[in-house]
Design an enzyme around this catalytic site. Structure first.
Site, PDB file in Angstrom:
ATOM      1  N   ASP A   1       0.790  -1.251   0.000  1.00 25.26           N
ATOM      2  CA  ASP A   1       0.000   0.000   0.000  1.00 25.26           C
ATOM      3  C   ASP A   1       0.818   1.295   0.000  1.00 25.26           C
ATOM      4  OD1 ASP A   1      -1.867  -1.987   0.247  1.00 25.26           O
ATOM      5  OD2 ASP A   1      -2.751  -1.268   2.106  1.00 25.26           O
TER       6      ASP A   1
ATOM      7  N   GLU B   1      -4.630  -0.822  -1.291  1.00 28.53           N
ATOM      8  CA  GLU B   1      -5.933  -0.880  -0.619  1.00 28.53           C
ATOM      9  C   GLU B   1      -6.889   0.063  -1.347  1.00 28.53           C
ATOM     10  OE1 GLU B   1      -5.968   0.011   3.599  1.00 28.53           O
ATOM     11  OE2 GLU B   1      -8.166   0.121   3.639  1.00 28.53           O
TER      12      GLU B   1
ATOM     13  N   LYS C   1      -6.731  -4.832  -3.117  1.00 29.27           N
ATOM     14  CA  LYS C   1      -7.358  -5.502  -1.973  1.00 29.27           C
ATOM     15  C   LYS C   1      -8.350  -4.546  -1.315  1.00 29.27           C
ATOM     16  CE  LYS C   1      -3.505  -4.348   1.198  1.00 29.27           C
ATOM     17  NZ  LYS C   1      -4.188  -3.588   2.229  1.00 29.27           N
TER      18      LYS C   1
ATOM     19  N   LYS D   1      -7.578  -4.602   4.918  1.00 26.21           N
ATOM     20  CA  LYS D   1      -6.243  -4.320   5.450  1.00 26.21           C
ATOM     21  C   LYS D   1      -5.291  -5.466   5.121  1.00 26.21           C
ATOM     22  CE  LYS D   1      -8.068  -0.609   7.168  1.00 26.21           C
ATOM     23  NZ  LYS D   1      -8.047   0.590   6.304  1.00 26.21           N
TER      24      LYS D   1
ATOM     25  N   VAL E   1       3.285   0.257   4.203  1.00 23.54           N
ATOM     26  CA  VAL E   1       2.587   1.015   5.247  1.00 23.54           C
ATOM     27  C   VAL E   1       1.156   0.500   5.420  1.00 23.54           C
ATOM     28  CG1 VAL E   1       3.960   3.066   4.840  1.00 23.54           C
ATOM     29  CG2 VAL E   1       1.829   2.791   3.567  1.00 23.54           C
ATOM     30  N   THR E   2       0.621   0.711   6.617  1.00 22.19           N
ATOM     31  CA  THR E   2       1.328   1.098   7.825  1.00 22.19           C
ATOM     32  C   THR E   2       1.698  -0.162   8.606  1.00 22.19           C
ATOM     33  OG1 THR E   2      -0.735   1.353   9.119  1.00 22.19           O
ATOM     34  CG2 THR E   2       0.111   3.300   8.002  1.00 22.19           C
TER      35      THR E   2
ATOM     36  N   CYS F   1      -1.899  -2.510   7.797  1.00 20.30           N
ATOM     37  CA  CYS F   1      -1.921  -3.433   6.652  1.00 20.30           C
ATOM     38  C   CYS F   1      -0.719  -4.368   6.616  1.00 20.30           C
ATOM     39  CB  CYS F   1      -2.069  -2.646   5.362  1.00 20.30           C
ATOM     40  SG  CYS F   1      -3.701  -1.890   5.224  1.00 20.30           S
TER      41      CYS F   1
ATOM     42  N   GLN G   1       8.216 -14.000  21.247  1.00 23.63           N
ATOM     43  CA  GLN G   1       7.890 -15.413  21.464  1.00 23.63           C
ATOM     44  C   GLN G   1       8.563 -16.316  20.427  1.00 23.63           C
ATOM     45  OE1 GLN G   1       3.719 -16.177  22.711  1.00 23.63           O
ATOM     46  NE2 GLN G   1       3.333 -14.035  22.166  1.00 23.63           N
TER      47      GLN G   1
HETATM   48  N1  TIU Z   1      -2.546   0.309   4.309  1.00 23.66           N
HETATM   49  C1  TIU Z   1      -2.987   0.548   5.546  1.00 23.66           C
HETATM   50  O1  TIU Z   1      -2.273   0.377   6.518  1.00 23.66           O
HETATM   51  N2  TIU Z   1      -4.280   1.058   5.664  1.00 23.66           N
HETATM   52  C2  TIU Z   1      -4.680   1.876   6.681  1.00 23.66           C
HETATM   53  O2  TIU Z   1      -5.844   2.271   6.748  1.00 23.66           O
HETATM   54  N3  TIU Z   1      -3.727   2.230   7.604  1.00 23.66           N
HETATM   55  C3  TIU Z   1      -3.855   3.107   8.631  1.00 23.66           C
HETATM   56  O3  TIU Z   1      -2.929   3.192   9.432  1.00 23.66           O
HETATM   57  N4  TIU Z   1      -4.948   3.839   8.723  1.00 23.66           N
END
Ligand code: TIU
Length: 221
Positions: free
Chosen positions: A25, A73, A130, A133, A158-159, A163, A203
Site C-alpha cells: 500500500d 488498498e 485488496k 487491510k 505502510v502502515t 496493513c 515469542q
Molecule cells: N494500508 C494501511 O495500513 N491502511 C490503513 O488504513 N492504515 C492506517 O494506518 N490507517
C-alpha cells in the site's frame, strides 16, 4: 542458493526463487496530503521515511529476479466491495468515495489510489488490489504465491501495525515465513510501528522475523 538474512529473533535463510517481495500500500492515499490517511487525522509526512528503504529493497529484489508484488488498498468505483462499517469511520465529506484533491478517496483508478511514482511497479510485476487491510482477504494472493512456488515473503510498506501486520498474520497462518523489513515500513504512530515490529518477533518469532533493509540488502547481494 539460500540467502541468510541477519534477522531477529534469529537469522533466516531464504531462496530467492521461492521468496516474494511484497510491498504493501505505498499509495498516494496514505503517503501524501489530501488522501485517505490524512482524512483519518494523521500526519502523513511520517510515512516518507519508508520510501528510500523500500526503493533499495525493490531494486535488490529486481536484480536477483525475485517475484515482486505491489498491493493497493481500495474499492471499486461503485463501492460494492466497501463494507458500510468501513465507509462510516472517517469524518463526513472525507470518507471513502468522497472527492478529494487526488480524486475520490481510496477508489481504484483515481490518482490518490495509485502507488507513488518512486515505487512504480515495473512491467511483469504483480499489482494486487485488496478491499481490506490484509492482502489475503478477498484477493487471489494465496493462489498467486502457491502457483509460483513461494514459501517466504519479504514485507515492506505502510502502515506497520495496520496493513503490514494484518498481512503478515494472514501469511503466517497460511504457512509462509515472513521477514518484515523494519525501516521499509512506517506508521503514523512511531510507538505503534515499534510495537508492531516487536509483536512479530516476540515469542521466538510468533508471526515472523524482523530485519533492517541493510541486512536484507547484504543478503540479496
Ligand atoms: N494500508 C494501511 O495500513 N491502511 C490503513 O488504513 N492504515 C492506517 O494506518 N490507517
Amino acid at each position: 542458493m539460500p540467502m541468510p538474512i541477519d534477522a531477529e529473533p534469529y537469522a533466516i535463510a531464504v531462496e530467492p526463487g521461492r521468496t516474494a517481495l511484497v510491498i504493501i500500500d505505498m499509495q498516494r492515499d496514505f503517503l501524501l496530503p489530501g488522501g485517505f490517511g490524512e482524512s483519518l487525522g494523521n500526519d502523513v509526512s511520517l510515512l516518507n521515511a519508508a520510501v528510500a528503504p523500500c526503493q533499495a529493497v525493490l531494486a535488490a529484489a529486481r536484480a536477483c529476479g525475485m517475484l515482486v508484488i505491489h498491493t493497493r488498498e481500495g474499492h471499486r468505483p461503485d463501492m460494492a466491495d466497501c463494507p458500510p462499517a468501513k465507509w462510516a469511520r472517517g469524518p463526513e465529506g472525507m470518507r471513502i468515495g468522497d472527492p478529494g484533491p487526488m480524486g475520490r478517496i481510496l477508489i481504484r483508478g483515481e490518482v490518490g489510489h495509485d502507488i507513488i511514482p518512486e515505487l512504480a511497479p515495473a512491467a511483469g510485476e504483480v499489482v494486487l488490489d485488496k478491499p481490506g487491510k490484509g492482502a489475503f482477504c478477498a484477493t487471489d494472493l494465496d493462489l498467486i504465491l502457491r502457483s509460483k512456488g513461494i514459501e517466504a515473503l519479504l514485507v515492506c510498506g505502510v502502515t506497520t501495525e495496520v496493513c503490514v501486520n494484518t498481512t503478515v498474520r494472514e501469511a503466517n497462518d497460511r504457512g509462509y515465513r515472513c521477514v518484515v523489513v523494519s525501516d521499509a515500513c512506517a506508521s503514523y504512530f512511531p510507538a505503534f510501528h515499534a510495537a508492531a515490529l516487536a509483536m512479530v518477533k516476540a515469542q521466538g518469532g510468533i508471526f515472523g522475523w524482523v530485519a533492517p533493509s541493510g541486512a536484507v540488502l547484504a543478503a540479496l547481494g
